[in-house]
Design an enzyme around this catalytic site. Sequence first.
Site, PDB file in Angstrom:
ATOM      1  N   HIS A   1       2.704  -5.552  -3.474  1.00 40.24           N
ATOM      2  CA  HIS A   1       2.611  -3.853  -2.290  1.00 40.24           C
ATOM      3  C   HIS A   1       1.018  -4.572  -1.581  1.00 40.24           C
ATOM      4  CE1 HIS A   1       4.614  -0.796  -4.709  1.00 40.24           C
ATOM      5  NE2 HIS A   1       4.747  -0.229  -3.844  1.00 40.24           N
TER       6      HIS A   1
ATOM      7  N   LYS B   1      -3.263  -0.352  -1.104  1.00 47.13           N
ATOM      8  CA  LYS B   1      -2.819  -0.003  -2.779  1.00 47.13           C
ATOM      9  C   LYS B   1      -3.659  -0.333  -3.560  1.00 47.13           C
ATOM     10  CE  LYS B   1       1.471   1.619  -5.153  1.00 47.13           C
ATOM     11  NZ  LYS B   1       0.777   2.793  -4.272  1.00 47.13           N
TER      12      LYS B   1
END
Length: 236
Positions: free
Chosen positions: A132, A136
């Site tokens: 990600h 995040k």
Amino acid sequence: MRAALVGYGKMGKAIEGLGLRDGVEFVEIIDRGVQISSLKDQDIDVAIEFTQPESAFDNIKFCLESNIKIISGTTGWLSRLQKIKKICDDTNGTFLHASNFSVGVNLFFELNEWLSKKTAFLNFMPEIEEVHHTEKKDSPSGTAITLAEGTIKNYPNINSWINEKSTNHQKLGIISERKPNVPGTHTVTYSSNLETMKITHVAHDRGVFAEGVVKAAKWINSKSGFLTMSDFINDQ
């Protein structure tokens, strides 16, 4: 459908943009400095909650106790999910939580469960990788945890997951990477001494999550109870 947005970050704004094009009327937006109590006694069909782990439980509890149907995608608080289930049952409320609202990811969950049932007794060892963007906050991702839970329940010898590569056949390894400006990617690998299988889902745009949220919110408008995206997928 009359909706309230609880949380107005990137995801909230994406949901608003897509929802407006899809005929959703957003009657209230709870952003920083606005109390969720402002939803009390308003004519709202569903609240859509994307905030932070430390506030999600209280937001969901408030909506259920105020007879407001609510859908949430906030992760990082799920150790208290069973408490929310009890509140939902006690109030005859309606609640749907998903770690990922992409329709493709939820089909991916079901595919992974099917595959894990077949491989559990055939000497394959599973492993999960997720990548990600650096913004995040939770690691591993909620999606990776959902994949892990769907795998573990079918493998009698695996009892938990760890957020690193596993050398212990009783633990499922989840390898997390954070890189700038990358799409969300999840891969489940099943390996034996003789062969390897991989299934992968890649999210190219945040809009895929917003689209799933709007579809699910419209769906729960006519439903009741403690619901999942699996219920939504299998009701189509």
